[in-house]
Every structure is written in structure tokens, then in C-alpha cells.
Design an enzyme around this catalytic site. Structure first.
Site, short mmCIF file in Angstrom:
data_model
loop_
_atom_site.label_atom_id
_atom_site.label_comp_id
_atom_site.label_asym_id
_atom_site.label_seq_id
_atom_site.Cartn_x
_atom_site.Cartn_y
_atom_site.Cartn_z
N TYR A 145 73.65 14.40 65.39
CA TYR A 145 74.65 15.38 65.83
C TYR A 145 75.80 14.67 66.54
O TYR A 145 75.61 13.96 67.52
CB TYR A 145 74.01 16.41 66.76
CG TYR A 145 72.93 17.20 66.06
CD1 TYR A 145 73.26 18.24 65.20
CD2 TYR A 145 71.59 16.86 66.22
CE1 TYR A 145 72.28 18.95 64.53
CE2 TYR A 145 70.60 17.57 65.56
CZ TYR A 145 70.95 18.60 64.71
OH TYR A 145 69.98 19.30 64.03
N LYS A 171 97.75 31.19 95.20
CA LYS A 171 96.74 30.36 94.54
C LYS A 171 95.56 30.16 95.49
O LYS A 171 95.42 29.12 96.13
CB LYS A 171 97.33 29.00 94.14
CG LYS A 171 98.54 29.06 93.23
CD LYS A 171 99.03 27.65 92.90
CE LYS A 171 99.49 26.90 94.13
NZ LYS A 171 99.96 25.53 93.81
N ASP A 231 100.63 30.99 99.60
CA ASP A 231 100.96 31.17 98.19
C ASP A 231 99.97 32.16 97.56
O ASP A 231 99.22 32.83 98.26
CB ASP A 231 100.96 29.84 97.45
CG ASP A 231 99.63 29.09 97.56
OD1 ASP A 231 98.60 29.75 97.82
OD2 ASP A 231 99.61 27.86 97.38
N TYR A 264 78.16 25.33 75.47
CA TYR A 264 79.39 25.78 74.81
C TYR A 264 79.12 27.16 74.23
O TYR A 264 78.41 27.30 73.23
CB TYR A 264 79.81 24.80 73.71
CG TYR A 264 80.49 23.57 74.23
CD1 TYR A 264 81.87 23.45 74.20
CD2 TYR A 264 79.75 22.52 74.77
CE1 TYR A 264 82.51 22.32 74.69
CE2 TYR A 264 80.37 21.39 75.26
CZ TYR A 264 81.76 21.30 75.22
OH TYR A 264 82.39 20.17 75.71
N ASP A 284 97.48 33.65 100.00
CA ASP A 284 96.49 32.78 100.61
C ASP A 284 96.84 32.62 102.09
O ASP A 284 97.97 32.22 102.43
CB ASP A 284 96.50 31.42 99.91
CG ASP A 284 95.40 30.49 100.42
OD1 ASP A 284 95.38 30.21 101.63
OD2 ASP A 284 94.60 30.04 99.59
N ARG A 340 75.53 20.73 73.81
CA ARG A 340 75.98 19.36 73.59
C ARG A 340 75.11 18.44 74.43
O ARG A 340 75.20 18.42 75.65
CB ARG A 340 77.46 19.18 73.94
CG ARG A 340 77.95 17.77 73.64
CD ARG A 340 79.43 17.60 73.89
NE ARG A 340 80.24 18.36 72.95
CZ ARG A 340 81.58 18.28 72.88
NH1 ARG A 340 82.23 17.46 73.69
NH2 ARG A 340 82.24 19.01 72.02
N ASP A 367 71.28 10.50 67.83
CA ASP A 367 70.82 11.42 66.79
C ASP A 367 71.92 11.71 65.78
O ASP A 367 73.01 11.14 65.83
CB ASP A 367 70.27 12.71 67.41
CG ASP A 367 71.31 13.47 68.23
OD1 ASP A 367 72.51 13.25 68.01
OD2 ASP A 367 70.91 14.27 69.10
N HIS A 392 94.13 24.00 78.16
CA HIS A 392 93.02 24.51 78.96
C HIS A 392 93.52 25.45 80.06
O HIS A 392 92.75 26.29 80.55
CB HIS A 392 92.25 23.36 79.61
CG HIS A 392 91.04 22.93 78.84
ND1 HIS A 392 89.79 23.47 79.01
CD2 HIS A 392 90.91 22.02 77.85
CE1 HIS A 392 88.94 22.89 78.20
NE2 HIS A 392 89.59 22.01 77.47
#
Length: 822
Positions: free
Chosen positions: A296, A193, A191, A271, A186, A288, A294, A127
Site C-alpha cells: 500500500y 481569531k 481580534d 482519513y 478575543d 494510513r 507493504d 488546507h
């Protein structure tokens, strides 16, 4: 659907059957980017405690993080790519810029690193992608990191969101000035980030995001979109960059979080993706639903909407042009169709709709959506292409589609770009508003890859690719950038013809299909009447309508010359350059020269790989990689033996009498070749008479056997037992008939063009189904027959124009041809 006048139909037809009109699609460049892209070479284990810096890199989901996500963009003459550097103790964020004009490349290393699964740096997390964009308004570079919806707690306190950005015009600085110090630190942590995009730390505003992507409007305005929330309660958020003020605005949400509290029956998550195409912000998605009762298992539905507001802050409509709620609560307002309706099962959790979803819109306004549905009860998977030509009122839903992961558009063309079974790039194309994908480019030699990311800009396809390696031992991989010229913008002005396939000096194995493919354009105010394919000085085949193709199997080995001639209305013709090909004689007993499908002679089913230590299975189909096998040869104890290696799940093992799942079962191991263990080597026995094989486990006299119980064992059997006899069918051959002449089947239509009645002849085909479509993709005729000739009466079914004929034969092999009604 709206009715179209004949003049409009003919206009569409001219485009429908014009494939790569303007020039040959070519590989312009291939550039190595790095040998050090991070790769997870350990075990899949979300609970791993393997935190040694020199031990294998375990992972949570998949092995490959680079290239992944929104990691590839172009700006002026530059190509930008984000990636992580391996190995396990390194993991640094990297940004590479390649100059298309000079060929120079510059890479910036950032001090921060890959996050790891739930903050555990030693567990790889796919991810954690790095989305990248450049603002055309001020030349700033922007990078947003996927933090997998983590919140401001635990190890992610003040590290719940990561954003890096540069000073103005950094994107086009000279290489020597393109350095880390051009990125803004920052002010709190010093940094790169940033936990905010507006200078104010506000965890509720910026945490819980995943799947970040940038997109640009036609005016060059930069947007970021990402999903906020969880897999069962998530909303698509988006935010706009103000290049003048050099700051980001506020998030808008397409759909509402907590839908169950706002009038829906359950919470649901989104999604899909948001893009700016054909002058509007648009979204295509699947839902979703947090509902465990059901049919699905995960997602359901195909949904689509667009905004008439350039900022996306209002005026959202469904595909019919009807205003919808914003943010939307009930997804049904944007429903296009339900894939679950295309399968039979009604059992709980037996409709699987995950993967294979994407969408795009052409400059002409044609909407295209791809999706996939699996009926787990009946073991049926359908790939779906739903498309809505501009001006139509409804979508055309077609399962006559081979499937893909992504769609791309450039101008009025729609492309499927991917890797073929050998791991090399291909490009399929159809004109917007149609479902007639034709392969216009495919690499048949050179490097092999196992994944890639695509960006199309200004008629060029940029493909960021991860090279395949023979084993999983290393924690780094090599990446390349390929630039493929689509040549879609030049206009045809004069008579021309090009032989696209095969290419000069290309070689083929004996019995292999050679696809002849030509493109032709006429002088202005003329049309192409026919294209001839000429082999060794004689006309082999002529085609009277684009795409100009013919599948040819040379009748012997040796050298051949090939050229093509195009003719137009006034009789004028032009001939392409002549090319040379070689057809090589092959040793049919040598299984190391190709990748194969293994078909049992008795059951006619194909061998299927399994998970580690699980028994292999059998299938009626053989197109996916889990049914593709390679034979790796070695000399063990002065005897030639083989590993039988799945392209997906490792080598086979012949178990013994004490195997817990069943004595003498054949199982997958996920181990790489070559392994010389006695239970993993096989002796190959070839029968020259019928070109079949038997596979002996070592020298045990026990042969691979497809039992009547459906399982695969090794057994001591007589050589005439057909359940121990196998065919090895190269993946390059078409599975069309049960005899060894795999490519001999064909169809012919006469007369063609036809005024009234016509006949379809089926050569070497038995039971077939026939469907005929008009230019809008509508089915106008359907029949099935076991005869080799089908006579069709017009009876006003067919008006003047072009039609596509689709014939489905044995083992679902599909054949296409064209019909002209005068």
C-alpha cells in the site's frame, strides 16, 4: 445475508425501479455570490519566494480554495457561505448570507486573512478552509479554520487554532444588523481569531488540527470534528457545543494517537469523516499505516463504525453491531473490506488508495460507502460501491460503479452530485440499499464550473460553485449558488406522467444521442403498465418498467415533436405535454463545435495529455478529461490553423529534431490557447469519404503519428498511412462500436415478462459478457458469448420478480435492461 420473503422483495422492487417518482428535478435558483473569490494564479511551488503583492499568487497544492471544505450551510430561510476574497494582497475572510425568501444577500468582511502555506502568506494553501455552522438552539454562528495541523511555534505562536463565533440569534438578524460587531472578539488579542473554544488558551488541546467539519444531531445539538495529528499518526477528535451554557465541552477521540505504543504494529492516521445520520454518530474512514514495507502506497481498507451513545462518548460498534475498543487502536475491529484485495499486484507501494472515498446512511438505515483502488503495476483502477441494506448482515461489494467523490442522502434516497465533462451539474440517484444509480438531473447548457460543494436540506440541493474561466491569469474567480429542487417528499396520489428529457426547444447536433426519460405515477391501488415515447405522432418505443428511458438517435436533421403516454392497470392513460426539439445539420469537418476524443485509426487507442514538456501517451480508454481535446481556431499569416487544447493539460507542441526526450515527439505544454508559435499551431486535414482527420504540425508536412513503439511523433508520411489518421469522436457520443454509427448497439429480451426460458438478443454487438442481478444486487447468472443471441433456461435460478441485466460489450461499453419473471 438474511433471506427475504417474496413479499419483501416485491416491496423493495417497487422502490428500486421508481426514479424521481414525484416531480421533475429542477433548477430553482442561480445566484451570483461574488466575482472576487480568491484563486491562485501562479506556479505550484512550496518553496516560492515570490512575495510581491502584484505578482502571480503561487500555491502549495491546488489553485482553488473557494468553495472548499465545510463552507456551506442552511439555517431556516438562510444560506451561509464562507470564502476568501482575492487578490494576493487581500485574502480576507468573508461570510455571505443569502435570504431564500427575499433574495437579499449580506456579506461580512473579517479583518484576518488567509494564512498561507506554513505561514508564508504569498503561497496559497488549500488546507486553509473555513468550516461554518449555526446552532439551532440559540442561533449562534460558528467558524473554525483549517490550520493544517500547525503547532504553537514559530509564526504560529498563539495562532495555532482559529475559531470565530457570534452572539446569540445573530444568524437571523435583519441585513442591516448582520454585521461584524455581532461576532465576539478575543479578550486577549482583540481580534476574531480565538485560539480556544472554552476561553482557556491551551495549545496541547487545540493545536495540530486539520479537516474541521461541523454536524448536527437530530435534536439540533452541534458537534465539531477534526483530525488531530499528522498524516501518519492522526486521530479523529470530536466535541459538543452546549447551547445553554454557550460553551464547548471536551474532545473525545475515536481512535488513539501513538497506536504503535498501545499494542498496534505501527502508528496510523485516519482519513475519513464523522457524521450524524439516521439517529447516530457514525464514522467511515480509511487508514494510513506508518509502514514502508507493504504493497500500500498510502491508505488501505474501508472501515465503518457507529455509536449507540447520542454524545459519541461510549458504545461504539462495528457494522455487525459488535462493540469495539474506544478509542480504537487496531483499526481491524471496524474493517468492512480491503480494496487492495480486488487488484492483483503484490509489489511494494503499488496499491494506490487515495480519493473517491465517502459514505452515508439513509433514514431507513441503509449504509453506502464509495471508494477507489488503483493497481499501479497493471494500470487498473476500480471504483467500488459497498452497501449494506437495512437488515442485511454483510456488505455487498460492487465494482459496477462509475465512481464519484461524495455521497449524499435525503430521506431514503442516495445521491451522487457532481459536474459532468462540460463542467455543469448533474444528479444521480439510487434508492437506499441498492446500486442502481440513475441520472435524474443534468444541465446541458448555461454556465460551466470547475468545482463545487454540496449541502442537502429539506428536499433541496444547495450547490456552491466556482465558475470556469478560460485562462489562469486572474487571481479572482466568480462563484454562484444553485438551488436544485429534488422534490423527494411529495407522495404520488394520482396518475401522472412527465417527460423529463429532452426539454422543450432543446437542440442537438446531427448524430447525437437524445436520451428520452420519463417519470410516471399511478392512481392509488394501481400500477403503471407501460410508458410510450411518441415522436412526430408515432410510437417510437415503449417501456414496461421504471426507469422509463430510451436512447434515440434521430435519423436526420430537422424539427421533431416528442411526448409520452403512461398506462395503468385499469387501462386509464395520460399523455404529457408535447415538446419540440431541433436536430441541427453539422459540418463534420469543423472541430470547434464540440470536445473530442482523438482515436488513432491503426492502433485504435486514444491520445492522452501529459505534464508540461512531457510526451503525450496513448490509452485504450477515453472517458477521463486527460483524453478530451478542444480545437481553437485562428488565422495566422492568412492561414486557418488550430491549437489542440487538452481540457486538463494545455495545448500540444510539435517538437523538433533536437528535443532531448526524442526527436519530433508531441508534448503537452500546460499553456493556454491561443498560441501562434510555429511549433504549437496545427493544420487540420479532413477526409470527407471516411470522416477522418490528419493533423499537420504548422505547414511542415509532418503529421501526428502513433508509432509502433507506442509514442506519438510528427512524421512526413503518405496520406494513406493509417498511423497518421485519426478519428475525432465527440465526448457526447458513446464508444460502442468501431464503425461510425456509435449508438446503434442495443439489447432486447423476449419474452418479457417470462415464465420460464427467455432469450437476450444483441444488436450490433459481437463479444459480450452478461450478468443478471436480483433486487438485492446479488449476481444470479453470468455468461459470455460471441453470438448475437443467448438462450437462458430458468432451471429454478430465477424466482418471481424483477431482475437487472447488465451486458458489457466492446471497449467495456455497458448496456442495461430489465427482466420480469412471472
Amino acid at each position: 445475508m438474511k433471506k427475504y420473503q417474496l413479499k419483501q422483495l416485491l416491496f423493495i422492487g417497487l422502490f428500486l425501479f421508481t426514479i424521481v417518482l414525484h416531480a421533475q428535478v429542477t433548477l430553482e435558483k442561480e445566484i451570483k455570490i461574488t466575482d472576487l473569490a480568491m484563486y491562485f494564479n501562479g506556479e505550484r511551488n512550496q518553496n516560492s519566494t515570490n512575495n510581491g503583492e502584484t505578482t502571480p499568487h503561487d500555491y502549495a497544492y491546488g489553485r482553488t480554495l473557494t468553495p472548499h471544505g465545510d463552507c456551506l450551510k442552511t439555517y431556516k430561510n438562510f444560506v451561509f457561505m464562507s470564502w476568501y476574497r482575492g487578490g494576493k494582497s487581500d485574502r480576507h475572510v468573508m461570510l455571505t448570507r443569502y435570504n431564500m425568501e427575499t433574495g437579499s444577500m449580506k456579506t461580512i468582511e473579517f479583518p484576518h486573512q488567509h494564512t498561507g502555506f506554513k505561514g508564508k502568506w504569498w503561497i496559497g494553501e488549500t488546507h486553509n478552509t473555513i468550516a461554518i455552522a449555526i446552532s439551532p438552539k440559540n442561533g449562534t454562528i460558528h467558524m473554525v479554520y483549517d490550520m493544517h495541523a500547525y503547532t504553537n511555534s514559530g509564526v504560529f505562536v498563539n495562532d495555532y487554532f482559529r475559531y470565530s463565533y457570534s452572539v446569540e440569534n445573530a444568524a437571523e438578524l435583519p441585513d442591516e444588523e448582520f454585521t461584524l460587531d455581532k461576532f465576539v472578539k478575543d479578550p486577549v488579542d482583540g481580534d476574531y481569531k480565538h485560539t480556544t473554544m472554552d476561553g482557556v488558551r491551551n495549545a496541547p488541546k487545540y493545536d495540530r488540527f486539520t479537516y474541521p467539519q461541523f454536524f448536527l444531531s437530530d435534536e439540533g445539538e452541534l458537534f465539531l470534528t477534526a483530525r488531530d495529528g499528522t498524516s501518519h499518526d492522526g486521530a479523529q477528535a470530536f466535541i459538543k457545543y452546549d447551547a445553554t451554557a454557550k460553551k464547548w465541552g471536551n474532545f473525545f477521540y475515536f481512535n488513539a494517537l501513538g497506536a504503535a505504543s498501545k499494542g498496534e504494529t505501527h502508528d496510523w492516521s485516519i482519513y475519513g469523516s464523522m457524521k450524524y445520520v439516521d439517529g447516530k454518530i457514525r464514522i467511515g474512514f480509511q487508514r494510513r499505516l506508518r509502514n514502508g514495507s507493504d504493497k500500500y502506497q498510502y491508505q488501505n481498507g474501508v472501515y465503518y463504525a457507529y455509536s449507540d451513545d447520542p454524545t459519541g462518548a461510549s458504545k461504539w460498534k462495528n457494522h455487525k453491531g459488535e462493540l469495539i475498543t474506544f478509542p480504537i487502536v487496531k483499526a481491524e475491529e471496524a474493517l468492512v473490506f480491503e480494496p487492495g484485495d480486488l487488484v492483483e499486484t503484490a509489489l511494494k507501494d503499488n496499491v494506490h488508495i487515495v480519493g473517491g472515498f465517502n459514505w452515508t446512511v439513509t433514514e431507513n438505515g441503509d449504509v453506502h460507502i464509495i471508494s477507489k483502488v488503483t493497481d499501479k503495476e497493471n494500470n487498473v483502477t476500480k471504483n467500488i460501491h459497498s452497501y449494506k441494506p437495512n437488515g442485511a448482515s454483510e456488505f455487498i461489494i460492487s465494482t459496477d460503479f462509475s465512481g464519484a467523490q461524495s455521497l449524499y442522502t435525503s430521506g431514503n434516497d442516495v445521491f451522487v452530485v457532481g459536474l459532468n465533462s462540460s463542467g455543469r451539474p448533474f444528479v444521480d440517484r439510487t434508492v437506499g440499499g441498492t446500486n442502481n444509480f440513475i441520472r435524474v438531473y443534468e444541465q446541458t447548457s448555461g454556465r460551466q464550473f470547475n468545482k463545487g460543494k454540496v449541502h442537502i436540506s429539506n428536499g433541496k440541493l444547495y450547490y456552491y460553485l466556482l465558475e470556469t474561466k478560460p485562462n489562469n491569469n486572474d487571481d479572482v474567480r466568480t462563484t454562484y449558488l444553485q438551488v436544485i429542487d429534488l422534490s423527494i417528499f411529495s407522495s404520488p396520489k394520482e396518475l401522472a406522467v412527465s417527460l423529463v428529457s429532452p426539454t422543450n426547444n432543446q437542440s442537438f447536433n446531427e448524430g447525437e444521442n437524445v436520451q428520452l426519460f420519463a417519470t410516471a405515477t399511478s392512481d392509488e391501488n394501481q400500477t403503471i403498465t407501460k410508458v410510450e415515447f411518441i415522436v412526430n405522432g408515432s410510437v417510437l418505443f415503449e417501456d414496461t418498467a421504471a426507469p422509463f428511458t430510451y436512447n434515440w438517435v434521430p435519423n436526420g436533421f430537422g424539427n421533431y415533436t416528442v411526448k409520452t403516454t403512461a398506462y395503468q392497470d385499469d387501462g386509464k392513460s395520460i399523455t404529457s405535454s408535447e415538446i419540440f426539439i431541433e436536430v441541427k445539420e453539422i459540418d463534420k469537418s469543423d472541430l470547434t463545435i464540440d470536445t473530442y476524443r482523438l482515436q488513432n485509426m491503426e492502433s485504435k487507442q486514444f491520445l492522452v495529455a501529459a505534464a508540461s514538456a512531457q510526451p503525450v501517451t496513448m490509452s485504450n480508454t477515453a472517458e477521463t478529461e486527460d483524453k478530451h481535446w478542444e480545437f481553437v481556431k485562428s488565422n495566422v499569416n492568412e492561414k486557418i490553423v488550430y491549437n489542440i487544447d487538452s481540457k486538463q493539460s494545455g495545448i500540444l507542441r510539435a517538437t523538433g529534431g533536437g528535443f532531448s526526450a526524442g526527436a519530433y515527439l508531441v508534448v503537452s505544454t500546460t499553456k493556454a490557447s491561443f498560441a501562434s508559435d510555429s511549433d504549437k499551431i496545427w493544420t487540420v486535414h479532413y477526409n470527407e469519404t471516411d470522416e477522418t482527420f490528419r493533423f499537420e504540425a504548422g505547414n511542415s508536412k509532418r503529421f501526428m503519428y502513433h508509432d509502433a513503439d507506442g509514442k506519438v511523433y510528427t512524421k512526413n508520411l503518405d496520406e494513406t498511412n493509417t498511423r497518421s489518421i485519426w478519428r475525432a469522436i465527440p465526448i457526447s457520443q458513446t464508444l460502442s462500436t468501431e464503425n461510425k454509427n456509435f449508438t446503434s448497439a442495443s439489447i432486447n429480451v423476449f419474452p418479457n415478462p417470462a415464465k420460464n426460458n427467455f432469450v437476450i438478443k444483441f444488436n450490433n454487438l459481437n463479444k459480450v459478457s452478461v450478468k443478471i442481478y436480483n433486487l438485492l444486487g446479488m449476481l444470479v447468472y453470468e455468461n459470455s458469448t460471441e453470438d448475437n443471441v443467448l438462450e437462458i433456461e430458468n432451471n429454478s435460478k430465477f424466482s418471481s420478480g424483477l431482475y437487472l441485466i447488465k451486458v458489457t460489450g466492446h471497449r467495456d461499453k455497458v448496456y442495461h435492461t430489465k427482466l420480469m419473471i412471472e
